[in-house]
Design a protein around this motif. Structure first.
Motif, PDB file in Angstrom:
ATOM      1  N   VAL A  52       0.816  -1.214   0.000  1.00 19.12           N
ATOM      2  CA  VAL A  52       0.000   0.000   0.000  1.00 19.12           C
ATOM      3  C   VAL A  52       0.853   1.269   0.000  1.00 19.12           C
ATOM      4  N   LYS A  53       1.910   1.305   0.769  1.00 17.99           N
ATOM      5  CA  LYS A  53       2.853   2.435   0.792  1.00 17.99           C
ATOM      6  C   LYS A  53       2.176   3.775   1.075  1.00 17.99           C
ATOM      7  N   GLN A  57      -5.945   0.261   7.597  1.00 20.34           N
ATOM      8  CA  GLN A  57      -4.681   0.934   7.225  1.00 20.34           C
ATOM      9  C   GLN A  57      -3.535  -0.079   7.120  1.00 20.34           C
ATOM     10  N   VAL A  58      -3.787  -1.121   6.343  1.00 16.40           N
ATOM     11  CA  VAL A  58      -2.787  -2.176   6.185  1.00 16.40           C
ATOM     12  C   VAL A  58      -1.620  -1.689   5.327  1.00 16.40           C
ATOM     13  N   ASP A  59      -0.506  -2.381   5.483  1.00 19.74           N
ATOM     14  CA  ASP A  59       0.683  -2.097   4.671  1.00 19.74           C
ATOM     15  C   ASP A  59       0.747  -2.982   3.437  1.00 19.74           C
ATOM     16  N   GLU A  60       0.072  -4.125   3.501  1.00 16.28           N
ATOM     17  CA  GLU A  60       0.186  -5.104   2.419  1.00 16.28           C
ATOM     18  C   GLU A  60      -1.119  -5.863   2.269  1.00 16.28           C
ATOM     19  N   ILE A  61      -1.468  -6.157   1.009  1.00 17.53           N
ATOM     20  CA  ILE A  61      -2.644  -6.968   0.695  1.00 17.53           C
ATOM     21  C   ILE A  61      -2.156  -8.167  -0.109  1.00 17.53           C
ATOM     22  N   ASP A  62      -2.557  -9.362   0.304  1.00 17.90           N
ATOM     23  CA  ASP A  62      -1.984 -10.594  -0.227  1.00 17.90           C
ATOM     24  C   ASP A  62      -3.083 -11.495  -0.785  1.00 17.90           C
ATOM     25  N   PHE A  63      -2.935 -11.886  -2.066  1.00 18.28           N
ATOM     26  CA  PHE A  63      -3.912 -12.777  -2.685  1.00 18.28           C
ATOM     27  C   PHE A  63      -3.534 -14.242  -2.499  1.00 18.28           C
ATOM     28  N   LEU A  64      -2.514 -14.485  -1.718  1.00 16.59           N
ATOM     29  CA  LEU A  64      -2.114 -15.830  -1.301  1.00 16.59           C
ATOM     30  C   LEU A  64      -1.724 -16.724  -2.477  1.00 16.59           C
TER      31      LEU A  64
END
Length: 348
Positions: free
Chosen positions: A152-153, A294-301
């Protein structure tokens, strides 16, 4: 410092919780709730948990989660839905701990073991690999699967959406307008039992959507329900359900742990396919995890599906790492390694 194997959670020293908590910062798949749910819901009758640990005066400095069957065969404590696996270490630079672990593993009734799936650059695995290589272990690695993520940065949700393909933005806007014109709809988000006393109904609605979807029949209903409840207790659950005219039409099971959002299960009732309910629900949850969590990363696994590229911006690889024990008869050892290497390659 000693090597100890535990098959009962109650026997595990309390200090192990600190190690699980530290590991969960990296991934929910390293957390105690994840492993406990695996043990409670998917192990066969002839299997038992085996937590291979290094302990120094009740201080647990290493945990390798394993399972063992009645024939003595040992394997990683993983499951179809395990997107990541590792060795849990309090200090990857502590060679004494690693050496103690390897010495203990050498005493187990196993000729080989594997880590699967693991990150390309896992410092714990890399340090263990160095110790094993020094002891003559043979090693083989295989590509396992692709993993799409988005960092996300600090961007806003509007900025994030501006970088999505125009057809994605246009489709969502058009389908939302169409759905609003033709039906009543709402999205409900379930996070924990304190906020959502109707978690039982949410689980029933999730199952109803899944059964009406294109997805194959769920073989592990107990695992899914157990995981939902385990994550809800931690406040990690993000279970969103889209209702159309009060009917559950789409459901998505995400979790948010230490600033990382993971997209775990997606499904929609094909009756409502014309409204792209899955895309509407992803849009909703993306906004929530970016603006609220307010996550730093989103992961589609797991997986390289084309639609994942529309929502993510970076692709990583996961691998399987195999280690074969050294054998006094090098010819015999080589034959075993070649055979298992062939099996591992075929499997992936």
């Amino acid at each position: 410092m000693e090597f100890v194997c535990y098959s009962d959670w109650t026997a595990l020293p309390e200090s192990a919780d600190a190690l699980f908590n530290k590991a969960s910062v990296e991934s929910v798949f390293f957390s105690r709730p994840w492993f406990e749910n695996l043990v409670n819901t998917v192990l066969a009758e002839n299997q038992k948990m085996l937590l291979a640990c290094v302990v120094d005066k009740d201080n647990v400095s290493a945990i390798l989660p394993l399972l063992q069957d009645s024939d003595g065969q040992i394997a990683p404590l993983t499951h179809l839905y395990s997107s990541l696996y590792t060795l849990l270490l309090s200090d990857p630079e502590d060679e004494k701990t690693l050496q103690c672990l390897v010495n203990g593993l050498n005493q187990l009734p196993m000729t080989a073991f594997q880590f699967n799936p693991v990150a390309e650059q896992d410092p714990n695995i890399e340090q263990l690999k160095n110790i094993l290589q020094k002891q003559g272990y043979q090693q083989h690695e295989n590509f396992r699967f692709y993993n799409w993520i988005h960092r996300v940065k600090g961007e806003t949700f509007a900025q994030y959406m501006a970088d999505r393909p125009p057809r994605v933005r246009n489709t969502i806007a058009r389908k939302q307008r169409k759905l609003a014109r033709e039906h009543r709809y709402e999205i409900r988000l379930f996070i924990n039992e304190d906020l959502n006393s109707d978690l039982d109904q949410a689980l029933a609605d999730y199952q109803r959507v899944y059964q009406a979807s294109w997805k194959a029949k769920e073989l592990f209903d107990g695992f899914i329900e157990g995981l939902v409840r385990a994550l809800a207790k931690q406040g990690w659950l993000r279970l969103a359900i889209l209702y159309i005219d009060d009917n559950p039409a789409a459901a998505q099971f995400w979790f948010v742990v230490h600033g990382k959002a993971s997209i775990f299960k997606l499904a929609y009732d094909e009756t409502w396919k014309q409204y792209s309910p899955g895309s509407i629900l992803i849009h909703y949850l993306m906004q929530y995890v970016i603006e609220v969590d307010q996550v730093d990363e989103i992961d589609f696994l797991t997986g390289n599906d084309a639609y994942k590229q529309d929502w993510m911006s970076e692709r990583r690889q996961r691998k399987a790492v195999y280690f074969g024990k050294p054998h006094r008869d090098q010819n015999h050892s080589g034959k075993i390694f070649s055979y298992l290497k062939k099996r591992l390659t075929k499997a992936f």
